[in-house]
Design an enzyme around this catalytic site. Structure first.
Site, PDB file in Angstrom:
ATOM      1  N   SER A  68      39.851  44.339  35.533  1.00 60.70           N
ATOM      2  CA  SER A  68      40.605  43.383  34.711  1.00 60.70           C
ATOM      3  C   SER A  68      42.118  43.467  34.858  1.00 60.70           C
ATOM      4  O   SER A  68      42.819  42.573  34.382  1.00 60.70           O
ATOM      5  CB  SER A  68      40.231  43.551  33.244  1.00 60.70           C
ATOM      6  OG  SER A  68      39.122  42.748  32.968  1.00 60.70           O
ATOM      7  N   LYS A  71      43.710  40.528  36.340  1.00 56.76           N
ATOM      8  CA  LYS A  71      44.002  39.323  35.549  1.00 56.76           C
ATOM      9  C   LYS A  71      45.511  39.114  35.416  1.00 56.76           C
ATOM     10  O   LYS A  71      45.988  37.994  35.260  1.00 56.76           O
ATOM     11  CB  LYS A  71      43.339  39.431  34.166  1.00 56.76           C
ATOM     12  CG  LYS A  71      41.813  39.333  34.264  1.00 56.76           C
ATOM     13  CD  LYS A  71      41.133  39.603  32.950  1.00 56.76           C
ATOM     14  CE  LYS A  71      39.665  39.205  32.999  1.00 56.76           C
ATOM     15  NZ  LYS A  71      38.693  40.231  32.748  1.00 56.76           N
ATOM     16  N   TYR A 192      37.318  35.072  41.500  1.00 54.58           N
ATOM     17  CA  TYR A 192      37.487  36.021  40.398  1.00 54.58           C
ATOM     18  C   TYR A 192      36.823  37.362  40.732  1.00 54.58           C
ATOM     19  O   TYR A 192      37.429  38.428  40.548  1.00 54.58           O
ATOM     20  CB  TYR A 192      36.909  35.414  39.104  1.00 54.58           C
ATOM     21  CG  TYR A 192      36.819  36.391  37.970  1.00 54.58           C
ATOM     22  CD1 TYR A 192      37.952  36.758  37.247  1.00 54.58           C
ATOM     23  CD2 TYR A 192      35.599  36.976  37.623  1.00 54.58           C
ATOM     24  CE1 TYR A 192      37.864  37.686  36.214  1.00 54.58           C
ATOM     25  CE2 TYR A 192      35.506  37.898  36.597  1.00 54.58           C
ATOM     26  CZ  TYR A 192      36.639  38.247  35.899  1.00 54.58           C
ATOM     27  OH  TYR A 192      36.554  39.168  34.888  1.00 54.58           O
ATOM     28  N   TYR A 244      41.683  44.828  25.521  1.00 57.87           N
ATOM     29  CA  TYR A 244      40.406  44.403  24.931  1.00 57.87           C
ATOM     30  C   TYR A 244      40.530  44.354  23.402  1.00 57.87           C
ATOM     31  O   TYR A 244      41.604  44.010  22.882  1.00 57.87           O
ATOM     32  CB  TYR A 244      39.255  45.330  25.376  1.00 57.87           C
ATOM     33  CG  TYR A 244      39.136  45.455  26.885  1.00 57.87           C
ATOM     34  CD1 TYR A 244      38.785  44.352  27.663  1.00 57.87           C
ATOM     35  CD2 TYR A 244      39.365  46.649  27.537  1.00 57.87           C
ATOM     36  CE1 TYR A 244      38.665  44.458  29.044  1.00 57.87           C
ATOM     37  CE2 TYR A 244      39.236  46.762  28.922  1.00 57.87           C
ATOM     38  CZ  TYR A 244      38.895  45.661  29.656  1.00 57.87           C
ATOM     39  OH  TYR A 244      38.781  45.766  31.007  1.00 57.87           O
ATOM     40  N   VAL A 262      37.952  48.018  33.583  1.00 56.49           N
ATOM     41  CA  VAL A 262      36.821  48.937  33.442  1.00 56.49           C
ATOM     42  C   VAL A 262      36.646  49.872  34.647  1.00 56.49           C
ATOM     43  O   VAL A 262      35.822  50.770  34.613  1.00 56.49           O
ATOM     44  CB  VAL A 262      35.489  48.206  33.130  1.00 56.49           C
ATOM     45  CG1 VAL A 262      35.542  47.520  31.784  1.00 56.49           C
ATOM     46  CG2 VAL A 262      35.124  47.227  34.226  1.00 56.49           C
TER      47      VAL A 262
END
Ligand code: GLU
Length: 310
Positions: A68, A71, A192, A244, A262
């Site tokens: 992530s 992102k 992605y 998160y 993660v």
């Protein structure tokens, strides 16, 4: 900037010991089978600052998948390629309070995903780029932002993401059904998955953090990579949405714009300016590196890095 009389090296050394000790108390992610192979005891911290100073402790060169943290790169690419207004007319900038791969609010609250740091937001954002940038171009942009020409696609992680990514496909198709996603959902999730599978290390994430912290300029080359305004937007979104469902508490306790993944990575864009990259694949219940969070609590407190420290 410092709180105590300790040297910055000493503070990082203490943080490293704290993180190393905390690491085995977490759990390595296993929902993507390839991630389960990481060493739960591994831990590393890298700090880079704008004056060229660096501190590297522990597993700093170990490659792991960006997950992530990618992102942040997707958001930077969208802001630079499409601009602020176009990007944020397709994704909001609100913390979601839901888990990273939740589909819930997407179907009940608003057609647009809540923010670019959750899966729905990142998949929507990358879909906007899917006919403007190839994966090769996104990879090159990632290498530049991370000051790391050796970043490559981890084919095994990518295959694992692809095989287990049905929830992400569901998100993409839901966005398409609502008319929010106009690009091809399969192509968008594929990009992605690839952006989650980039093999980085703690040093690459420190470099990324440093560029965001400096306001978008690569301090080593003097080249502007992100506009100052966009870098500020990225810092704010990392601050409010980067950790998160722990984002609020982390912002209170640590107060440094940070994004986790993660794979065990943390990318921090700190005052100084300073970039801090951490690696510790044992995660807490929220999906954040257990050792990484503990280490950042110490670093922020000792060096007075909290955004709202007066
Ligand atoms: N590849 C992961 C997924 O989409 C990213 C997870 C993460 O780091 O939050 O499920």
């Amino acid at each position: 900037m410092q709180n105590s009389s300790k040297s910055i090296e000493q503070v990082f050394r203490e943080a490293y010991e704290i993180g190393l000790k905390a690491a085995p108390t977490g759990k390595v992610a296993d929902y993507i089978p390839e991630l389960a192979k990481a060493d739960p005891n591994a831990f590393g911290i890298c700090m880079l600052d704008a004056k060229g100073r660096s501190i590297a402790l522990g597993s700093v060169e170990t490659r792991f998948s960006i997950q992530s943290v990618g992102k942040v790169i997707i958001l930077a690419a969208a802001l630079e390629k499409l601009g602020f207004d176009e990007t944020f007319s397709h994704v909001m900038m609100e913390p979601s309070g839901d888990s990273f791969n939740s589909i819930l609010k997407l179907d009940t609250r608003d057609d647009r995903p809540f923010n670019p740091m959750i899966n729905a937001g990142a998949i929507q954002t990358i879909s906007l780029l899917s006919d403007k940038m190839s994966f090769g171009e996104l990879l090159e942009f990632s290498r530049t932002l991370c000051g790391d020409p050796n970043i490559s696609l981890d084919e095994k992680v990518y295959a694992s993401e692809y095989q287990t990514g049905d929830r992400n496909r569901a998100i993409a198709y839901l966005l398409k059904s609502k008319g929010v996603m106009t690009a091809d959902p399969e192509r968008s999730v594929d990009l992605y998955f690839k952006m989650c599978s980039l093999a980085v290390n703690a040093r690459s994430l420190a470099y990324l953090g440093l560029i965001i912290a400096t306001g978008g300029v690569d301090p080593m080359t003097g080249r502007r990579l992100i506009t100052e305004e966009h870098a500020e937007t990225i810092r704010v979104i990392m601050f409010t949405c980067g950790m998160y469902d722990y984002s609020g508490k982390y912002s209170v306790r640590v107060g440094v714009p940070t994004k986790s993944g993660v794979g065990g990575g943390l990318c921090c864009a700190a005052k100084g300016p300073m970039g801090i990259g951490l690696y510790g694949p044992s995660l807490d219940n929220f999906g954040n590196s257990r050792g990484g969070v503990k280490a950042m609590e110490h670093i922020s407190r000792e060096l007075k890095l909290h955004m709202f420290d007066v």
